[in-house]
Design a protein around this motif. Structure first.
Motif, PDB file in Angstrom:
ATOM      1  N   ALA A 110       0.820  -1.211   0.000  1.00  0.00           N
ATOM      2  CA  ALA A 110       0.000   0.000   0.000  1.00  0.00           C
ATOM      3  C   ALA A 110       0.856   1.263   0.000  1.00  0.00           C
ATOM      4  O   ALA A 110       0.486   2.274  -0.616  1.00  0.00           O
ATOM      5  N   LEU A 111       2.001   1.212   0.666  1.00  0.00           N
ATOM      6  CA  LEU A 111       2.893   2.370   0.681  1.00  0.00           C
ATOM      7  C   LEU A 111       3.519   2.617  -0.686  1.00  0.00           C
ATOM      8  O   LEU A 111       3.620   3.764  -1.140  1.00  0.00           O
ATOM      9  N   VAL A 118       2.692   8.107  18.789  1.00  0.00           N
ATOM     10  CA  VAL A 118       3.274   7.030  17.989  1.00  0.00           C
ATOM     11  C   VAL A 118       4.162   7.647  16.915  1.00  0.00           C
ATOM     12  O   VAL A 118       3.891   8.747  16.426  1.00  0.00           O
ATOM     13  N   ASP A 119       5.223   6.951  16.579  1.00  0.00           N
ATOM     14  CA  ASP A 119       6.084   7.368  15.475  1.00  0.00           C
ATOM     15  C   ASP A 119       5.284   7.179  14.185  1.00  0.00           C
ATOM     16  O   ASP A 119       5.093   6.060  13.723  1.00  0.00           O
ATOM     17  N   GLY A 120       4.824   8.275  13.609  1.00  0.00           N
ATOM     18  CA  GLY A 120       3.960   8.195  12.442  1.00  0.00           C
ATOM     19  C   GLY A 120       4.662   7.777  11.170  1.00  0.00           C
ATOM     20  O   GLY A 120       3.998   7.524  10.156  1.00  0.00           O
ATOM     21  N   ASN A 121       5.992   7.679  11.181  1.00  0.00           N
ATOM     22  CA  ASN A 121       6.724   7.186  10.015  1.00  0.00           C
ATOM     23  C   ASN A 121       7.062   5.708  10.140  1.00  0.00           C
ATOM     24  O   ASN A 121       7.735   5.147   9.275  1.00  0.00           O
ATOM     25  N   ASP A 163      12.290   8.579   5.987  1.00  0.00           N
ATOM     26  CA  ASP A 163      11.258   8.191   5.036  1.00  0.00           C
ATOM     27  C   ASP A 163      10.570   6.886   5.445  1.00  0.00           C
ATOM     28  O   ASP A 163      11.233   5.869   5.685  1.00  0.00           O
ATOM     29  N   PRO A 164       9.235   6.885   5.528  1.00  0.00           N
ATOM     30  CA  PRO A 164       8.514   5.687   5.995  1.00  0.00           C
ATOM     31  C   PRO A 164       8.609   4.494   5.059  1.00  0.00           C
ATOM     32  O   PRO A 164       8.649   3.350   5.523  1.00  0.00           O
ATOM     33  N   LEU A 165       8.654   4.741   3.753  1.00  0.00           N
ATOM     34  CA  LEU A 165       8.750   3.636   2.811  1.00  0.00           C
ATOM     35  C   LEU A 165      10.131   2.990   2.867  1.00  0.00           C
ATOM     36  O   LEU A 165      10.257   1.761   2.864  1.00  0.00           O
ATOM     37  N   ASP A 166      11.173   3.806   2.943  1.00  0.00           N
ATOM     38  CA  ASP A 166      12.526   3.262   3.069  1.00  0.00           C
ATOM     39  C   ASP A 166      12.656   2.429   4.345  1.00  0.00           C
ATOM     40  O   ASP A 166      13.324   1.392   4.364  1.00  0.00           O
ATOM     41  N   ARG A 167      12.000   2.876   5.402  1.00  0.00           N
ATOM     42  CA  ARG A 167      12.109   2.199   6.698  1.00  0.00           C
ATOM     43  C   ARG A 167      11.523   0.795   6.653  1.00  0.00           C
ATOM     44  O   ARG A 167      12.186  -0.175   7.044  1.00  0.00           O
ATOM     45  N   ILE A 168      10.291   0.671   6.169  1.00  0.00           N
ATOM     46  CA  ILE A 168       9.673  -0.653   6.161  1.00  0.00           C
ATOM     47  C   ILE A 168      10.338  -1.552   5.123  1.00  0.00           C
ATOM     48  O   ILE A 168      10.440  -2.773   5.309  1.00  0.00           O
ATOM     49  N   THR A 169      10.837  -0.955   4.034  1.00  0.00           N
ATOM     50  CA  THR A 169      11.563  -1.739   3.032  1.00  0.00           C
ATOM     51  C   THR A 169      12.816  -2.346   3.644  1.00  0.00           C
ATOM     52  O   THR A 169      13.116  -3.534   3.437  1.00  0.00           O
ATOM     53  N   ALA A 170      13.547  -1.530   4.391  1.00  0.00           N
ATOM     54  CA  ALA A 170      14.776  -2.013   5.027  1.00  0.00           C
ATOM     55  C   ALA A 170      14.468  -3.108   6.043  1.00  0.00           C
ATOM     56  O   ALA A 170      15.175  -4.127   6.123  1.00  0.00           O
ATOM     57  N   TYR A 171      13.403  -2.940   6.815  1.00  0.00           N
ATOM     58  CA  TYR A 171      13.059  -3.956   7.813  1.00  0.00           C
ATOM     59  C   TYR A 171      12.682  -5.278   7.141  1.00  0.00           C
ATOM     60  O   TYR A 171      13.172  -6.347   7.528  1.00  0.00           O
TER      61      TYR A 171
END
Length: 366
Positions: free
Chosen positions: A48-49, A229-232, A289-297
């Motif tokens: 979705a992101l 909450v950390d919104g990113n 960046d929120p997308l970079d963060r979840i991608t890295a995880y």
């Protein structure tokens, strides 16, 4: 030592975080008891992101081409929108703001219909009842009252529906916000007030709006739990909103959540953000960046394969192409429809205004 009355309602000093800015599991102290969402939920959020980011960019291009009247970008705060809307049920009601287009796309609403309002049409484009999603609201905080009414009515009918009210930080300075939270608290209406604190209400920084330690701290005055909450961090948003929704569903009443995030782009295409914030400030937030963060995880956890990345990227491009193709094909709204459905029986003043507009348009065509 005896805790002070209301202490259990106060937010923690640090916002809830499950995945840090570098895509690693956050320290246990930051989780505050919240667990990481299941892998399939995180992968759905990633999808979705990616789609939402591409949709956002495409909408910005359509504005520059004159295909849309205006577009408020959500670049940088998509994790808040996606995480919140994926955390509630399809049967729950969502009350979005004008900046929550990515949330509506994530909810499964046709992206072209999402953009109808922003073309200057008189209706919101999609069927609110079919999607259980109210029209995107431009006046600040008015939708919070609607959310409370819907939630209160659902409980009165014996349903377990929850209302999710999206708000910006500027909305917390409006009287409607205070009335909504107070009513919801007194009558224990099942509402989740989700405030995206992106640090600016147009050009007004948060420090010029409130003297409270945080927006989540405002909850205690109403007897409502306040949570930061950390919104990113889309994982944290999913967990916090999901828990608040279940609490409301089970009779626990409303929750006020403050998502700490940032609007990377200007307020809208009509705004010059360089007049009130620095390039250095924006650059610092781009690093979160929120997308970079979840991608890295997900990559580090072995959940994100090259095949899946390519598949999701192709889906995002298809959405962008569909929007590019179909938005220009929509029929321009008829100016006279501006006055339709305002009243069941139009007032004399409304009739006069309609006649004047149509006369002016006829004069221009001569």
């Amino acid at each position: 030592m005896v805790a002070k009355p209301g202490a259990e309602l106060l937010p923690s000093a640090q916002p809830v975080q499950l995945v840090d800015a570098r895509g690693r599991r956050a320290p246990k102290s930051r989780s505050q008891g919240y667990g990481l969402p299941p892998d399939d939920t995180l992968l759905a959020a990633y999808r979705a992101l990616v789609v939402g980011r591409r949709f956002d960019r495409q909408a910005g291009s359509l504005v520059r081409q004159g295909r849309l009247a205006v577009y408020p970008s959500s670049h940088g705060q998509e994790a808040s929108e996606v995480g919140a809307v994926l955390a509630v049920r399809d049967t729950d009601w969502v009350f979005p703001t004008y900046r929550d287009s990515v949330a509506l796309v994530a909810r499964g609403i046709d992206p072209v219909e999402v953009l109808t309002l922003l073309r200057g049409d008189w209706h919101c484009g999609y069927d609110p009842r079919a999607h259980r999603t109210a029209p995107q609201c431009t006046p600040l905080a008015t939708q919070s009252l609607h959310a409370v009414g819907a939630a209160y009515a659902a409980r009165a009918r014996g349903l377990d529906d929850v209302a999710l009210a999206f708000l910006g930080d500027g909305a917390t300075s409006e009287g409607d916000f205070h009335e909504a939270v107070n009513f919801a608290a007194v009558f224990r209406a099942p509402v989740v007030f989700f405030v995206q604190n992106n640090k600016y209400a147009i050009s007004v920084p948060l420090a010029r709006q409130t003297a409270a330690p945080s927006l989540a701290h405002k909850a205690v005055g109403y007897g409502v739990p306040g949570i930061g909450v950390d919104g990113n961090d889309v994982a944290a948003v999913l967990a916090v909103v999901g828990a608040a929704a279940e609490r409301a569903r089970n009779g626990g009443g409303p929750t006020l959540i403050e998502a700490h995030t940032y609007r990377v782009e200007a307020h809208t295409n009509a705004d010059d953000a360089t007049r009130y914030r620095s390039d250095e400030e924006v650059a610092a937030w781009r690093e979160r960046d929120p997308l970079d963060r979840i991608t890295a995880y997900l990559s580090g956890a072995g959940l994100l394969t090259d095949t899946l990345v390519e598949e999701v990227a192709a889906e995002a491009e298809q959405v962008a192409e569909d929007v590019r193709t179909r938005v220009p094909q929509q029929t321009p709204p008829a100016p006279g429809e501006l006055f339709s459905h305002v009243y069941a029986d139009p007032t004399p003043q409304l009739r006069e205004q309609a006649e004047r507009l149509l006369a002016d348009l006829a004069q221009e065509e001569r």
